[in-house]
Scaffold this active site. Structure first.
Site, PDB file in Angstrom:
ATOM      1  N   LYS A 216      53.521 -32.142  35.461  1.00 46.57           N
ATOM      2  CA  LYS A 216      53.168 -31.146  34.440  1.00 46.57           C
ATOM      3  C   LYS A 216      52.052 -31.774  33.623  1.00 46.57           C
ATOM      4  O   LYS A 216      52.215 -32.820  33.021  1.00 46.57           O
ATOM      5  CB  LYS A 216      54.414 -30.883  33.584  1.00 46.57           C
ATOM      6  CG  LYS A 216      54.395 -29.620  32.803  1.00 46.57           C
ATOM      7  CD  LYS A 216      55.826 -29.260  32.364  1.00 46.57           C
ATOM      8  CE  LYS A 216      55.856 -28.036  31.461  1.00 46.57           C
ATOM      9  NZ  LYS A 216      55.476 -28.323  30.084  1.00 46.57           N
ATOM     10  N   ASP A 218      50.472 -31.080  30.917  1.00 48.14           N
ATOM     11  CA  ASP A 218      50.279 -30.867  29.464  1.00 48.14           C
ATOM     12  C   ASP A 218      50.900 -31.975  28.625  1.00 48.14           C
ATOM     13  O   ASP A 218      51.104 -31.832  27.440  1.00 48.14           O
ATOM     14  CB  ASP A 218      50.813 -29.491  29.055  1.00 48.14           C
ATOM     15  CG  ASP A 218      52.295 -29.371  29.365  1.00 48.14           C
ATOM     16  OD1 ASP A 218      52.894 -30.332  29.866  1.00 48.14           O
ATOM     17  OD2 ASP A 218      52.872 -28.295  29.088  1.00 48.14           O
TER      18      ASP A 218
END
Ligand code: MN
Length: 220
Positions: A216, A218
């Site tokens: 992921k 982010d």
């Protein structure tokens, strides 16, 4: 090279296992059998010197280089054992079910003057590259020197393209029935209500052939 122990331990009229015969040549094959005997273990066998050099690995092999898996050297097995799977009847040596967990070929990685499997075996330090379906890449199989028992070795994965930092459990990677059931595709009718699968927080990342991960991006 000696199949005397193999032959002595078995009654061939009462076990489906192959008889103890030598074969000429060497095709550098290997097999890892899942052996549900009195204690579950995995048998690693390397074709070498007209027999199968064998080790019992209680926890099974791992692709994680942090794992040092105990491998107990056992008696040489006949080359025919490469394809053996089945049920060894009660009362026999190693009674229980045996399945083939992985198979393929292997290569000895030359180490100075120790270029053959036999010379590395005698030295107690095998450097192996596996070309299996599950077990791939470089491994070390090293004899433990400071133990009373003379047959204890360690099977260790080397860091390469095939190693993992995830936990590795050979049991998860065995072709159990539950896996084939889980991957069965069930057709849905348009009116059918579909319950979403809820995510559950886990303490650590698990390693399972039915799952893949992506990072992921982010920051999590
Ligand atoms: Mn066994």
């Amino acid at each position: 090279m000696a199949l005397d122990d193999y032959i002595k331990k078995r009654k061939f009229n009462n076990t489906p296992e192959p008889e103890g015969q030598y074969v000429g040549g060497n095709s550098d094959r290997f097999v890892i059998q899942r052996h549900q005997a009195s204690h579950l273990h995995y048998d690693l066998r390397l074709e070498m010197d007209e027999v199968l050099k064998s080790w019992a690995v209680p926890k099974g092999p791992s692709l994680n280089p942090d794992d040092k898996r105990l491998a107990i050297q056992t008696e040489d097995h006949p080359v025919k054992y490469l394809t053996f799977h089945g049920s060894i009847p009660k009362g026999n040596y190693g009674a229980g079910d045996m399945t083939i967990w992985d198979e393929g070929s292997y290569k000895i990685i030359p180490d100075g003057k120790y270029t053959s499997g036999i010379s590395q075996l005698k030295k107690g330090d095998l450097k192996i590259e596996f070309f299996g379906k599950k077990i791939k890449g470089k491994f070390a199989l090293v004899k433990m020197r400071h133990t009373k028992e003379q047959n204890q070795w360690l099977l260790i994965k080397k860091k390469d393209d095939f190693s993992t930092v995830l936990e590795y459990d050979a049991e998860v990677f065995s072709n159990k029935e539950s896996h084939s059931k889980a991957s069965k595709i069930i057709p849905l009718k348009p009116s059918q209500l579909l319950k979403p699968m809820l995510a559950t927080a886990a303490k650590k990342i698990f390693n399972d052939p039915e799952w893949i991960y992506e990072i992921k991006w982010d920051g999590y």
